[in-house]
Scaffold this active site. Structure first.
Site, PDB file in Angstrom:
ATOM      1  N   TYR A 108       0.810  -1.223   0.000  1.00 12.17           N
ATOM      2  CA  TYR A 108       0.000   0.000   0.000  1.00 12.17           C
ATOM      3  C   TYR A 108       0.841   1.270   0.000  1.00 12.17           C
ATOM      4  O   TYR A 108       2.047   1.238   0.181  1.00 12.17           O
ATOM      5  CB  TYR A 108      -1.066   0.002   1.078  1.00 12.17           C
ATOM      6  CG  TYR A 108      -0.696  -0.109   2.543  1.00 12.17           C
ATOM      7  CD1 TYR A 108       0.585   0.073   3.033  1.00 12.17           C
ATOM      8  CD2 TYR A 108      -1.714  -0.394   3.464  1.00 12.17           C
ATOM      9  CE1 TYR A 108       0.866  -0.014   4.379  1.00 12.17           C
ATOM     10  CE2 TYR A 108      -1.445  -0.486   4.818  1.00 12.17           C
ATOM     11  CZ  TYR A 108      -0.149  -0.297   5.271  1.00 12.17           C
ATOM     12  OH  TYR A 108       0.105  -0.380   6.616  1.00 12.17           O
ATOM     13  N   GLU A 109       0.156   2.393  -0.279  1.00 11.48           N
ATOM     14  CA  GLU A 109       0.783   3.703  -0.499  1.00 11.48           C
ATOM     15  C   GLU A 109       1.763   3.666  -1.672  1.00 11.48           C
ATOM     16  O   GLU A 109       2.794   4.330  -1.655  1.00 11.48           O
ATOM     17  CB  GLU A 109       1.485   4.204   0.774  1.00 11.48           C
ATOM     18  CG  GLU A 109       0.609   4.281   1.992  1.00 11.48           C
ATOM     19  CD  GLU A 109      -0.697   5.023   1.772  1.00 11.48           C
ATOM     20  OE1 GLU A 109      -0.777   5.844   0.844  1.00 11.48           O
ATOM     21  OE2 GLU A 109      -1.659   4.771   2.508  1.00 11.48           O
ATOM     22  N   GLY A 110       1.417   2.904  -2.679  1.00 11.95           N
ATOM     23  CA  GLY A 110       2.261   2.758  -3.858  1.00 11.95           C
ATOM     24  C   GLY A 110       3.127   1.536  -3.737  1.00 11.95           C
ATOM     25  O   GLY A 110       4.084   1.511  -2.960  1.00 11.95           O
TER      26      GLY A 110
END
Length: 576
Positions: free
Chosen positions: A427-429
């Protein structure tokens, strides 16, 4: 039941002997920060850590449209709020304590190590606070910031849709302007951490949506404040907004955090920042979240390591050479070189990552007035997030491996550390995206000035510390930095064949991660070399291990990068 002891002594060492915190903030001397960290440690060890396993087992549940968190979470959240911990670095005018972001980071490490899923409820709130602080109107700041700082209200970040993850330009959520200046938001967002829960009075959703006239791709995206409950002019809560939770995702880990599918059915929202300029506001939140996830990468591995050390000292298995326990039936695991190797891998990464993350946090503080610091932390963010979450997950699995078959059994608790750590790589890229961001965008920022400044920083350190006492740190750092410069030059020379750079991006991210940790270990060695006692001796021995056993990986990554795109792209897609 697993154990966790907050590493206050090591944090103090990094804060004051490596980063020299009190030189920048004279009021934050060692006694003051020790008092803060000791209180945070008490909350982490006595309140949060005991809820980690039970929260994982119980998870969250959706009842009549409301998410219920595990037993003990509401009381623990109240204790977190009462201590003022969510607002430690928030502005005093909004009820915060005005301390540096670096102190927020140090305290946050303990909370994540103790209970990662729990900490996410307040962690994302901090990102929403920061986005509104930088991009909100005065009225929005007055309305939302005091409540977010206190965590009376919590915040979320709504980007991902069922058909669109990283490619935000193809999102379908719509925002229809209204005569009163508000917008009606319609669409579905997925994977929304802390999307709903029973810990706060209100939840402030920051939502990306497309308003009319914005054009294609991310240029048409705007950012909106969409509260769960509408807020009256006097600040009191009004009617329920038309935003609902339709599902809680069943996940591999972080079971105690509610990851929700959110439906916006003409929900009332207000523009945050400029129209069609939503990515600017969202990146404020995302970049902070990426630093938070970088911290999660090593912070979850910290208790896994602590439990592996305890088990390795207690578990009798086999004989060392020579035997360490000749009168007993067997020797403890920790006498065996391969177990020692595994523990040293973990220890050297964890302490290096802590220093790297704290340094990054100090750059965020400095960036408020220093453009060069802002450029440097922008360059380092994808390295922090990508490298540290990869390595943190690897360390958690190494800690599990120390337990052997018992590590695979849920009752030891090691499985949870591995499961919780895994999401940080996604997550978050996802980390592949971090690598592409580093090579495709960050290396060329401002004509390459940030990466050149980074190289010069290392070069200066090596020149100033080029003596026999530091040779075991300076010489390996020089070699690794040279490998990194050679890789960067390779990318520059092959700009006309983008796949050559893109194929080597992941290796470059890891190479730069190793150089950053090598730099941190060299700085820690310099600080420890002037100290006496067991702590300093252990620090130097651990640093030498990293320089000897891990930093040479830069040569391997360079060889991979120089192989170019051909080995990667040779097989046709249909052959897979």
């Amino acid at each position: 039941m697993t154990i966790y002891r907050a590493p206050v002594e090591d944090m103090q060492f990094v804060l004051h002997h490596v980063l020299n915190l009190s030189e920048t903030y004279p009021d934050l001397d060692e006694a003051f920060t020790e008092a803060i960290l000791t209180e945070a440690a008490k909350l982490s060890e006595e309140v949060l850590a005991p809820l980690n396993a039970s929260g994982d087992a119980e998870g969250c549940r959706l009842e009549n449209g409301v998410v219920r968190t595990p037993k003990g979470f509401p009381e623990a959240f109240a204790a977190m709020k009462e201590g003022g911990w969510p607002a430690i670095d928030c502005a005093e005018e909004y009820g915060g304590q005005g301390l540096p972001y670096l102190m927020h980071t140090a305290v946050g490490e303990m909370f994540v190590s103790a209970n990662m899923a729990f900490n996410m409820y307040q962690g994302l709130t901090h990102g929403a606070y920061s986005a509104i602080l930088l991009h909100g109107t005065d009225a929005q700041k007055r309305t939302y910031l005091p409540k977010l700082a206190s965590c009376d209200w919590t915040g979320t970040m709504n980007l991902t849709e069922p058909h669109a993850g990283t490619d935000l330009g193809i999102m379908r959520t719509k925002a229809e302007p209204q005569e009163d200046g508000s917008f009606l938001i319609t669409g579905t967002k997925i994977f929304i951490s802390a999307g709903d829960h029973d810990l706060a009075e209100n939840i402030v959703h920051l939502v990306l949506a497309k308003a009319p006239g914005g054009g294609d791709g991310t240029r048409g995206v705007s950012l909106f404040i969409v509260p769960k409950f509408l807020v009256n002019e006097d600040g009191s809560l009004g009617d329920r907004n038309t935003v609902t939770t339709s599902k809680i995702e069943e996940k591999m880990g972080i079971h105690a955090n509610s990851t929700c599918v959110m439906n916006f059915d003409g929900a009332k929202g207000w523009l945050l920042g400029g129209l069609h300029k939503g990515m600017k506001g969202m990146f404020t939140m995302m970049n902070e979240a990426r630093l938070g996830v970088a911290l999660q990468g090593y912070a979850v591995a910290e208790p896994a390591y602590q439990n592996a050390v305890a088990y390795a000292k207690e578990r009798l298995q086999g004989r060392g050479i020579p035997p360490a326990n000749p009168e007993g039936p067997a020797d403890p695991l920790i006498v065996h070189p391969d177990i020692r190797r595994s523990l040293m891998d973990q220890k050297s990464f964890l302490e290096g990552a802590r220093a790297f993350t704290f340094w990054g946090a100090s750059l965020i503080d400095k960036a408020k007035t220093d453009p060069e610091a802002e450029a440097l932390i922008s360059l380092l963010t994808p390295v922090l997030k990508g490298f540290q979450t990869d390595m943190g997950y690897q360390c958690a699995t190494q800690a599990q491996q120390v337990f052997g078959g018992h590590g695979y059994i849920e009752e030891t608790g090691m499985s949870q550390f591995v499961r919780d750590a895994r999401i940080a790589m996604i997550y978050e890229g996802a980390n592949g995206i971090q690598a592409l961001d580093l090579v495709g965008r960050k290396l060329a920022l401002d004509g390459g000035k940030p990466i050149m400044a980074f190289f010069e920083m290392i070069k200066t350190f090596c020149r100033e510390n080029d003596g026999p006492e530091m040779a075991g740190f300076v010489q390996p750092l020089k070699a690794a930095s040279k490998d990194l410069q050679t890789a960067a030059m390779y990318f520059m020379e092959n700009m006309k064949t983008p796949n050559a750079a893109l194929s080597g991006a992941y290796d470059f991210m890891h190479m730069m991660g190793h150089v950053c940790l090598g730099f941190m270990w060299a700085r820690m060695a310099k600080a420890a070399s002037g100290q006496q006692g067991d702590f300093a001796a252990a620090k130097l021995a651990t640093g030498r291990y990293y320089m000897a056993r891990h930093l040479p990986a830069t040569a391997m990554h360079l060889a991979r990068i120089k192989s170019g795109a051909d080995p990667v792209m040779a097989l046709p897609a249909e052959a897979f």
